[in-house]
Design an enzyme around this catalytic site. Sequence first.
Site, mmCIF file in Angstrom:
data_model
loop_
_atom_site.group_PDB
_atom_site.id
_atom_site.type_symbol
_atom_site.label_atom_id
_atom_site.label_comp_id
_atom_site.label_asym_id
_atom_site.label_seq_id
_atom_site.Cartn_x
_atom_site.Cartn_y
_atom_site.Cartn_z
ATOM 1 N N ASP A 77 0.870 -1.165 0.000
ATOM 2 C CA ASP A 77 0.000 0.000 0.000
ATOM 3 C C ASP A 77 0.916 1.227 0.000
ATOM 4 O OD1 ASP A 77 -2.422 1.583 0.455
ATOM 5 O OD2 ASP A 77 -1.621 1.851 2.473
ATOM 6 N N ASP A 124 -0.080 5.185 0.909
ATOM 7 C CA ASP A 124 -0.311 6.123 2.008
ATOM 8 C C ASP A 124 -0.462 5.390 3.335
ATOM 9 O OD1 ASP A 124 -0.491 8.719 0.575
ATOM 10 O OD2 ASP A 124 -2.125 7.703 -0.451
ATOM 11 N N THR A 127 -2.438 0.869 -4.529
ATOM 12 C CA THR A 127 -3.007 1.976 -3.770
ATOM 13 C C THR A 127 -4.464 2.232 -4.121
ATOM 14 O OG1 THR A 127 -2.803 4.362 -3.326
ATOM 15 C CG2 THR A 127 -2.102 3.598 -5.493
ATOM 16 N N SER A 128 -5.203 2.784 -3.175
ATOM 17 C CA SER A 128 -6.587 3.179 -3.410
ATOM 18 C C SER A 128 -6.676 4.563 -4.023
ATOM 19 C CB SER A 128 -7.382 3.144 -2.099
ATOM 20 O OG SER A 128 -7.474 1.819 -1.610
ATOM 21 N N LYS A 149 -10.392 -1.955 -2.208
ATOM 22 C CA LYS A 149 -10.194 -2.636 -0.935
ATOM 23 C C LYS A 149 -11.408 -2.354 -0.040
ATOM 24 C CE LYS A 149 -5.268 -1.466 -1.347
ATOM 25 N NZ LYS A 149 -4.146 -0.677 -0.751
ATOM 26 N N ASP A 159 -1.431 -0.623 6.282
ATOM 27 C CA ASP A 159 -1.656 0.053 7.558
ATOM 28 C C ASP A 159 -3.130 0.121 7.924
ATOM 29 O OD1 ASP A 159 -2.485 3.350 6.976
ATOM 30 O OD2 ASP A 159 -1.950 2.020 5.333
#
Length: 216
Positions: free
Chosen positions: A11, A13, A106-107, A137, A162
């Site tokens: 991931d 951020d 990443t989102s 996700k 995270d």
Amino acid sequence: MKIRATALLFDNDGTLVSSLESVDRCWARWAEEYGITAEQFGKVELHGRPAAEIAADLLPAEIVPEAVARIEDLEVEDVPNGGVHLLPGTRALLDALPADRWAVVTSATRRLAEARLAAVGILPKTLIAADDITRGKPDPEPYLLGARALGVDPADCVVFEDAPAGLRSGRAAGMTTVALTTTHRAAELDADLVVEDLSALSVQVTDGGVEIARRD
């Protein structure tokens, strides 16, 4: 504890970089522009989810595309203002890996992810972003796509996350999970291994793959 894998999926951020200052500034401004109250905002799971899903939870469907474009513009424009920096251990760990053994999943949109990564000098060979997926996700699609892009069996991948939503995504994809307590308490994170950040880990590249261990 040692974890062996063929590829590592990160991931961005909260895992590789921290952008919390920027995120807080931009989403607060966005919420004000769209008349969203603090109470409404507080009921929505924000971290680790695509902006389109967050906007859909808060706004009428007909204005979601415009609102998503607006938050993307705000966040990209805010990158030069600071508030985006590498988290401990990121540089050393990525520098130890061959470019074809890891990917960022990443989102964030590709435009935003590339802006944040460029700001801290990270240029992944493989990047899976919100633009590439149909389900974000905690659905397994993002991490399955990451494994496919690297040509690796999902069972041979390790996910670094995270956020609870990201960890659920990795587990649903059949991958080993490593949680970092950079944005959530350890008690909130269900993973095979939980550490403070990437500086707590060492990696060794072998002919057979990558070996990850907790530092003493």
